[in-house]
Design a protein around this motif. Structure first.
Motif, PDB file in Angstrom:
ATOM      1  N   LEU A 148       0.835  -1.208   0.000  1.00  0.00           N
ATOM      2  CA  LEU A 148       0.000   0.000   0.000  1.00  0.00           C
ATOM      3  C   LEU A 148       0.869   1.256   0.000  1.00  0.00           C
ATOM      4  O   LEU A 148       0.583   2.224  -0.715  1.00  0.00           O
ATOM      5  CB  LEU A 148      -0.928  -0.008   1.221  1.00  0.00           C
ATOM      6  N   TRP A 149       1.923   1.242   0.804  1.00  0.00           N
ATOM      7  CA  TRP A 149       2.868   2.351   0.788  1.00  0.00           C
ATOM      8  C   TRP A 149       3.529   2.470  -0.588  1.00  0.00           C
ATOM      9  O   TRP A 149       3.742   3.578  -1.092  1.00  0.00           O
ATOM     10  CB  TRP A 149       3.939   2.149   1.858  1.00  0.00           C
ATOM     11  N   GLY A 150       3.847   1.344  -1.203  1.00  0.00           N
ATOM     12  CA  GLY A 150       4.472   1.362  -2.520  1.00  0.00           C
ATOM     13  C   GLY A 150       3.578   1.992  -3.572  1.00  0.00           C
ATOM     14  O   GLY A 150       4.046   2.772  -4.417  1.00  0.00           O
ATOM     15  N   VAL A 151       2.282   1.662  -3.530  1.00  0.00           N
ATOM     16  CA  VAL A 151       1.334   2.249  -4.478  1.00  0.00           C
ATOM     17  C   VAL A 151       1.243   3.760  -4.282  1.00  0.00           C
ATOM     18  O   VAL A 151       1.243   4.537  -5.253  1.00  0.00           O
ATOM     19  CB  VAL A 151      -0.061   1.597  -4.318  1.00  0.00           C
ATOM     20  N   LEU A 152       1.188   4.189  -3.013  1.00  0.00           N
ATOM     21  CA  LEU A 152       1.112   5.617  -2.715  1.00  0.00           C
ATOM     22  C   LEU A 152       2.355   6.357  -3.209  1.00  0.00           C
ATOM     23  O   LEU A 152       2.257   7.414  -3.859  1.00  0.00           O
ATOM     24  CB  LEU A 152       0.949   5.828  -1.207  1.00  0.00           C
ATOM     25  N   LEU A 153       3.523   5.812  -2.922  1.00  0.00           N
ATOM     26  CA  LEU A 153       4.764   6.459  -3.341  1.00  0.00           C
ATOM     27  C   LEU A 153       4.912   6.452  -4.858  1.00  0.00           C
ATOM     28  O   LEU A 153       5.450   7.404  -5.448  1.00  0.00           O
ATOM     29  CB  LEU A 153       5.962   5.765  -2.686  1.00  0.00           C
ATOM     30  N   PHE A 154       4.439   5.393  -5.497  1.00  0.00           N
ATOM     31  CA  PHE A 154       4.476   5.331  -6.960  1.00  0.00           C
ATOM     32  C   PHE A 154       3.632   6.452  -7.563  1.00  0.00           C
ATOM     33  O   PHE A 154       4.048   7.123  -8.520  1.00  0.00           O
ATOM     34  CB  PHE A 154       3.963   3.974  -7.440  1.00  0.00           C
ATOM     35  N   ALA A 155       2.448   6.674  -6.988  1.00  0.00           N
ATOM     36  CA  ALA A 155       1.580   7.741  -7.482  1.00  0.00           C
ATOM     37  C   ALA A 155       2.205   9.109  -7.242  1.00  0.00           C
ATOM     38  O   ALA A 155       2.170   9.993  -8.120  1.00  0.00           O
ATOM     39  CB  ALA A 155       0.211   7.660  -6.803  1.00  0.00           C
ATOM     40  N   LEU A 156       2.820   9.300  -6.063  1.00  0.00           N
ATOM     41  CA  LEU A 156       3.460  10.579  -5.755  1.00  0.00           C
ATOM     42  C   LEU A 156       4.686  10.823  -6.624  1.00  0.00           C
ATOM     43  O   LEU A 156       5.117  11.968  -6.791  1.00  0.00           O
ATOM     44  CB  LEU A 156       3.858  10.623  -4.276  1.00  0.00           C
ATOM     45  N   GLY A 157       5.237   9.748  -7.178  1.00  0.00           N
ATOM     46  CA  GLY A 157       6.413   9.876  -8.022  1.00  0.00           C
ATOM     47  C   GLY A 157       6.176  10.664  -9.295  1.00  0.00           C
ATOM     48  O   GLY A 157       7.129  11.131  -9.937  1.00  0.00           O
ATOM     49  N   PHE A 158       4.907  10.857  -9.681  1.00  0.00           N
ATOM     50  CA  PHE A 158       4.590  11.612 -10.891  1.00  0.00           C
ATOM     51  C   PHE A 158       4.544  13.122 -10.634  1.00  0.00           C
ATOM     52  O   PHE A 158       4.420  13.901 -11.580  1.00  0.00           O
ATOM     53  CB  PHE A 158       3.250  11.155 -11.461  1.00  0.00           C
ATOM     54  N   ILE A 159       4.643  13.534  -9.363  1.00  0.00           N
ATOM     55  CA  ILE A 159       4.667  14.959  -9.055  1.00  0.00           C
ATOM     56  C   ILE A 159       6.023  15.535  -9.476  1.00  0.00           C
ATOM     57  O   ILE A 159       7.061  15.011  -9.064  1.00  0.00           O
ATOM     58  CB  ILE A 159       4.426  15.209  -7.555  1.00  0.00           C
TER      59      ILE A 159
END
Length: 280
Positions: A148-159
């Motif tokens: 779940l943390w990985g999915v969140l960080l992956f999404a934030l990686g597009f910022i």
């Protein structure tokens, strides 16, 4: 900052402990080597037959013209292999600990006896299969949290900018936390500390945990390094667990040459904010 240094100190002491106890280190390498062989076999199989699998899974693209068919399936094959590598990194420690439960249990007890002022170590009274079940169950729960943390960080990686600077650093700290949870579980499970209490205990000393787990997470990125660092990582995590529980660690870093005398069951130290260590 003091806790960060203390956490890193436990990591170094664990590696020094196994360096002085060659037999324990040799036995501790076995589970990591077994896991490495299994993972390499899976990745090689994926490299050899991944294209065929993608072709089987995408029959709707059979009639596409060149070069779109090759580009599409080539992209999916690359994504599949990248996901497999990511999954291997995330699960390597958990699988190694599960395979090596008897090895690492024995190693952790040796460390406890070696650093305990009276040469004693807590012992689990649970059957091996029960311990394996608890370890596998808890590892799965931790893996879900990490995913779940990985999915969140992956999404934030597009910022823009933040995703390329701050997010990777946060990712290493998150990985270090969960890696430490997996490694300390060997010593804490032997003391009867349940997963929920282990997580609360680790959260109460985050900087100590980060000081231990984050450098280890970075080093695990180097191929094959995890195999050779695992025995020392388990030894260091045992020292960290004693620190978290407020158990006394014998002065001096040399340890007893034989890893201590015969183990006797002792009561765990105070569990701090997590409360007293529960029984199964």
């Amino acid at each position: 900052m003091r806790d960060l240094g203390a956490g890193f100190g436990h990591l170094l002491k664990g590696q020094r402990w196994v360096a002085r106890h060659g037999k324990s280190y040799g036995f501790g390498l076995v589970p990591g080597l077994i896991t490495l062989v299994l993972y390499l076999a899976a990745l090689v199989s994926l490299a050899l037959w991944g294209t065929d699998f993608v072709a089987w899974a995408t029959p709707f693209a059979d009639d596409w013209s060149s070069p779109w068919l090759g580009l599409f399936r080539g992209f999916l094959t690359a994504v599949l292999f990248a996901l497999a590598l990511l999954l291997a990194v995330l699960t390597f420690t958990a699988v190694t600990l599960l395979i090596g439960q008897p090895f690492y249990e024995n190693l952790s007890e040796r460390v406890d006896r070696d650093v305990s002022p009276d040469g004693t170590a807590p012992e689990s009274d649970l059957p091996l299969m029960r311990e394996l079940w608890i370890s596998g169950r808890d590892s799965l729960r931790v893996l879900v949290r990490a995913a779940l943390w990985g999915v969140l960080l992956f999404a934030l990686g597009f910022i823009p900018f933040v995703g390329q600077t701050v997010v990777p650093v946060v990712g290493f700290f998150v990985t270090g936390f969960f890696l430490t949870e997996e490694l300390t579980s060997v010593a804490l499970q032997r003391r009867g500390v349940e997963l929920r209490d282990r997580l609360a205990l680790l959260r109460s000393r985050k900087t100590l945990v980060w000081g231990y787990g984050t450098p280890l997470a970075v080093s695990f990125l180097v191929p094959f390094v995890a195999v050779f660092l695992m025995p020392g990582a388990v030894a260091g995590a045992t020292l960290l667990a004693r620190d978290l529980l407020g158990e006394e660690i014998r002065d001096g870093d040399e340890g007893r040459p034989d890893g201590g005398s015969t183990a006797r069951t002792v009561s765990p130290g105070p569990a701090g904010p997590a409360g007293p260590a529960p029984t199964h």
